[in-house]
Design a protein around this motif. Structure first.
Motif, PDB file in Angstrom:
ATOM      1  N   VAL A 187       0.845  -1.187   0.000  1.00 34.97           N
ATOM      2  CA  VAL A 187       0.000   0.000   0.000  1.00 34.97           C
ATOM      3  C   VAL A 187       0.886   1.245   0.000  1.00 34.97           C
ATOM      4  O   VAL A 187       1.975   1.235   0.568  1.00 34.97           O
ATOM      5  CB  VAL A 187      -0.945  -0.004   1.226  1.00 34.97           C
ATOM      6  N   VAL A 188       0.419   2.298  -0.658  1.00 36.93           N
ATOM      7  CA  VAL A 188       1.083   3.600  -0.615  1.00 36.93           C
ATOM      8  C   VAL A 188       0.303   4.474   0.351  1.00 36.93           C
ATOM      9  O   VAL A 188      -0.929   4.497   0.325  1.00 36.93           O
ATOM     10  CB  VAL A 188       1.129   4.265  -2.013  1.00 36.93           C
ATOM     11  N   ILE A 189       1.027   5.213   1.203  1.00 37.01           N
ATOM     12  CA  ILE A 189       0.389   6.041   2.215  1.00 37.01           C
ATOM     13  C   ILE A 189       1.244   7.280   2.479  1.00 37.01           C
ATOM     14  O   ILE A 189       2.468   7.183   2.502  1.00 37.01           O
ATOM     15  CB  ILE A 189       0.166   5.225   3.522  1.00 37.01           C
ATOM     16  N   PRO A 190       0.618   8.456   2.654  1.00 36.31           N
ATOM     17  CA  PRO A 190       1.403   9.621   3.064  1.00 36.31           C
ATOM     18  C   PRO A 190       1.817   9.469   4.530  1.00 36.31           C
ATOM     19  O   PRO A 190       1.097   8.855   5.335  1.00 36.31           O
ATOM     20  CB  PRO A 190       0.448  10.802   2.877  1.00 36.31           C
ATOM     21  N   ALA A 191       2.945  10.024   4.879  1.00 36.98           N
ATOM     22  CA  ALA A 191       3.505   9.838   6.216  1.00 36.98           C
ATOM     23  C   ALA A 191       2.549  10.269   7.322  1.00 36.98           C
ATOM     24  O   ALA A 191       2.452   9.603   8.355  1.00 36.98           O
ATOM     25  CB  ALA A 191       4.825  10.596   6.336  1.00 36.98           C
ATOM     26  N   TYR A 192       1.820  11.350   7.125  1.00 35.16           N
ATOM     27  CA  TYR A 192       0.964  11.846   8.193  1.00 35.16           C
ATOM     28  C   TYR A 192      -0.212  10.915   8.500  1.00 35.16           C
ATOM     29  O   TYR A 192      -0.790  10.983   9.577  1.00 35.16           O
ATOM     30  CB  TYR A 192       0.468  13.260   7.898  1.00 35.16           C
ATOM     31  N   LEU A 193      -0.574  10.023   7.578  1.00 30.33           N
ATOM     32  CA  LEU A 193      -1.640   9.054   7.840  1.00 30.33           C
ATOM     33  C   LEU A 193      -1.120   7.752   8.433  1.00 30.33           C
ATOM     34  O   LEU A 193      -1.902   6.902   8.842  1.00 30.33           O
ATOM     35  CB  LEU A 193      -2.413   8.743   6.559  1.00 30.33           C
ATOM     36  N   ALA A 194       0.190   7.587   8.481  1.00 29.81           N
ATOM     37  CA  ALA A 194       0.773   6.332   8.954  1.00 29.81           C
ATOM     38  C   ALA A 194       0.824   6.237  10.475  1.00 29.81           C
ATOM     39  O   ALA A 194       0.977   5.144  11.020  1.00 29.81           O
ATOM     40  CB  ALA A 194       2.177   6.155   8.377  1.00 29.81           C
ATOM     41  N   LYS A 195       0.679   7.360  11.165  1.00 29.99           N
ATOM     42  CA  LYS A 195       0.759   7.339  12.634  1.00 29.99           C
ATOM     43  C   LYS A 195      -0.280   6.373  13.196  1.00 29.99           C
ATOM     44  O   LYS A 195      -1.436   6.381  12.807  1.00 29.99           O
ATOM     45  CB  LYS A 195       0.539   8.732  13.200  1.00 29.99           C
ATOM     46  N   GLY A 196       0.170   5.523  14.103  1.00 31.29           N
ATOM     47  CA  GLY A 196      -0.708   4.551  14.733  1.00 31.29           C
ATOM     48  C   GLY A 196      -0.800   3.226  13.989  1.00 31.29           C
ATOM     49  O   GLY A 196      -1.362   2.280  14.508  1.00 31.29           O
ATOM     50  N   LEU A 197      -0.275   3.176  12.774  1.00 30.84           N
ATOM     51  CA  LEU A 197      -0.281   1.943  11.993  1.00 30.84           C
ATOM     52  C   LEU A 197       1.091   1.284  12.078  1.00 30.84           C
ATOM     53  O   LEU A 197       2.097   1.958  12.319  1.00 30.84           O
ATOM     54  CB  LEU A 197      -0.623   2.228  10.527  1.00 30.84           C
ATOM     55  N   GLU A 198       1.146  -0.022  11.863  1.00 31.91           N
ATOM     56  CA  GLU A 198       2.409  -0.731  11.801  1.00 31.91           C
ATOM     57  C   GLU A 198       2.404  -1.645  10.591  1.00 31.91           C
ATOM     58  O   GLU A 198       1.363  -2.210  10.235  1.00 31.91           O
ATOM     59  CB  GLU A 198       2.647  -1.547  13.072  1.00 31.91           C
ATOM     60  N   PHE A 199       3.569  -1.767   9.973  1.00 30.56           N
ATOM     61  CA  PHE A 199       3.729  -2.585   8.776  1.00 30.56           C
ATOM     62  C   PHE A 199       4.970  -3.449   8.951  1.00 30.56           C
ATOM     63  O   PHE A 199       5.944  -3.023   9.584  1.00 30.56           O
ATOM     64  CB  PHE A 199       3.891  -1.692   7.541  1.00 30.56           C
ATOM     65  N   ASP A 200       4.954  -4.637   8.382  1.00 23.10           N
ATOM     66  CA  ASP A 200       6.147  -5.476   8.427  1.00 23.10           C
ATOM     67  C   ASP A 200       7.324  -4.764   7.780  1.00 23.10           C
ATOM     68  O   ASP A 200       8.439  -4.789   8.288  1.00 23.10           O
ATOM     69  CB  ASP A 200       5.902  -6.801   7.694  1.00 23.10           C
ATOM     70  N   VAL A 201       7.062  -4.122   6.647  1.00 23.04           N
ATOM     71  CA  VAL A 201       8.102  -3.461   5.863  1.00 23.04           C
ATOM     72  C   VAL A 201       7.656  -2.041   5.549  1.00 23.04           C
ATOM     73  O   VAL A 201       6.514  -1.829   5.136  1.00 23.04           O
ATOM     74  CB  VAL A 201       8.358  -4.212   4.535  1.00 23.04           C
ATOM     75  N   VAL A 202       8.559  -1.076   5.728  1.00 25.73           N
ATOM     76  CA  VAL A 202       8.303   0.302   5.306  1.00 25.73           C
ATOM     77  C   VAL A 202       9.376   0.686   4.304  1.00 25.73           C
ATOM     78  O   VAL A 202      10.572   0.584   4.585  1.00 25.73           O
ATOM     79  CB  VAL A 202       8.290   1.286   6.494  1.00 25.73           C
ATOM     80  N   LEU A 203       8.923   1.113   3.137  1.00 26.68           N
ATOM     81  CA  LEU A 203       9.791   1.630   2.084  1.00 26.68           C
ATOM     82  C   LEU A 203       9.506   3.131   2.029  1.00 26.68           C
ATOM     83  O   LEU A 203       8.469   3.554   1.523  1.00 26.68           O
ATOM     84  CB  LEU A 203       9.490   0.940   0.756  1.00 26.68           C
ATOM     85  N   LEU A 204      10.392   3.916   2.595  1.00 28.12           N
ATOM     86  CA  LEU A 204      10.177   5.353   2.776  1.00 28.12           C
ATOM     87  C   LEU A 204      10.787   6.122   1.620  1.00 28.12           C
ATOM     88  O   LEU A 204      12.001   6.119   1.431  1.00 28.12           O
ATOM     89  CB  LEU A 204      10.792   5.791   4.107  1.00 28.12           C
TER      90      LEU A 204
ATOM     91  N   CYS B 150       9.400   6.343  10.029  1.00 27.35           N
ATOM     92  CA  CYS B 150      10.407   5.293  10.231  1.00 27.35           C
ATOM     93  C   CYS B 150       9.953   4.255  11.242  1.00 27.35           C
ATOM     94  O   CYS B 150      10.197   3.060  11.069  1.00 27.35           O
ATOM     95  CB  CYS B 150      11.727   5.905  10.690  1.00 27.35           C
ATOM     96  N   THR B 151       9.285   4.693  12.293  1.00 23.09           N
ATOM     97  CA  THR B 151       8.909   3.769  13.362  1.00 23.09           C
ATOM     98  C   THR B 151       7.647   2.965  13.053  1.00 23.09           C
ATOM     99  O   THR B 151       7.210   2.173  13.884  1.00 23.09           O
ATOM    100  CB  THR B 151       8.741   4.519  14.699  1.00 23.09           C
ATOM    101  N   ARG B 152       7.099   3.102  11.870  1.00 19.99           N
ATOM    102  CA  ARG B 152       5.963   2.265  11.460  1.00 19.99           C
ATOM    103  C   ARG B 152       6.431   0.884  11.042  1.00 19.99           C
ATOM    104  O   ARG B 152       5.643  -0.036  10.895  1.00 19.99           O
ATOM    105  CB  ARG B 152       5.188   2.903  10.300  1.00 19.99           C
ATOM    106  N   ALA B 153       7.746   0.726  10.826  1.00 23.42           N
ATOM    107  CA  ALA B 153       8.316  -0.543  10.361  1.00 23.42           C
ATOM    108  C   ALA B 153       8.544  -1.497  11.524  1.00 23.42           C
ATOM    109  O   ALA B 153       9.193  -1.141  12.506  1.00 23.42           O
ATOM    110  CB  ALA B 153       9.644  -0.283   9.648  1.00 23.42           C
TER     111      ALA B 153
END
Length: 148
Positions: free
Chosen positions: A93-110, A131-134
């Motif tokens: 999935v593609v997501i803007p950084a400001y919407l990623a807060k509170g979510l976690e993903f196995d892999v983050v490609l920033l 960075c800490t969503r990974a």
């Protein structure tokens, strides 16, 4: 991942690090956006093939996320979260950084846009959050010159 992220906010209070097992954080630099998109697509597919359930391609803004999603859709199957009300179960999935807060993903490609990106002082907290969503893998991609 947490050591990398903490270096972004050196003045932040130091608590105990949350254990995140996985690969060392890697920063990859490409001559242009086309080469960056090609590598992000290949890496997203490779991580899914290795058994990771969720891969987030994180962009700085909603506009950048939309552009990145359109470019990636020509190469891989990928969803998007651009408003915050879309559901996400697994896959890429593609997501803007400001919407990623509170979510976690196995892999983050920033993906850091070359013209400014997350480099300005006031955006460090957003960069930290992204960075800490990974949970297991964090890769940072840059097109153009490497910032200081």
């Amino acid at each position: 991942i947490m050591e990398f992220a903490r270096a972004l906010l050196p003045e932040a209070p130091r608590g105990e690090l949350v254990e995140r097992h996985g690969e060392a954080v890697e920063t990859l630099v490409f001559p242009d956006e086309a080469a960056l998109v090609q590598r992000v697509a290949a890496d997203a597919e490779a991580y899914l093939a290795r058994g990771y359930r969720s891969v987030a391609v994180v962009a700085r803004t909603k506009q950048e996320a939309g552009e990145l999603c359109r470019a990636l859709r020509n190469k891989i199957k990928i969803g998007e979260i651009l408003e915050g009300d879309e559901e996400f179960a697994s896959g890429a999935v593609v997501i803007p950084a400001y919407l990623a807060k509170g979510l976690e993903f196995d892999v983050v490609l920033l993906c850091d846009a070359p013209a400014g990106g997350f480099r300005r002082e006031q955006e460090r907290a957003l960069y930290y959050t992204a960075c800490t969503r990974a949970l297991h893998v964090l890769r940072v991609y840059r097109a153009g010159e490497t910032p200081p």
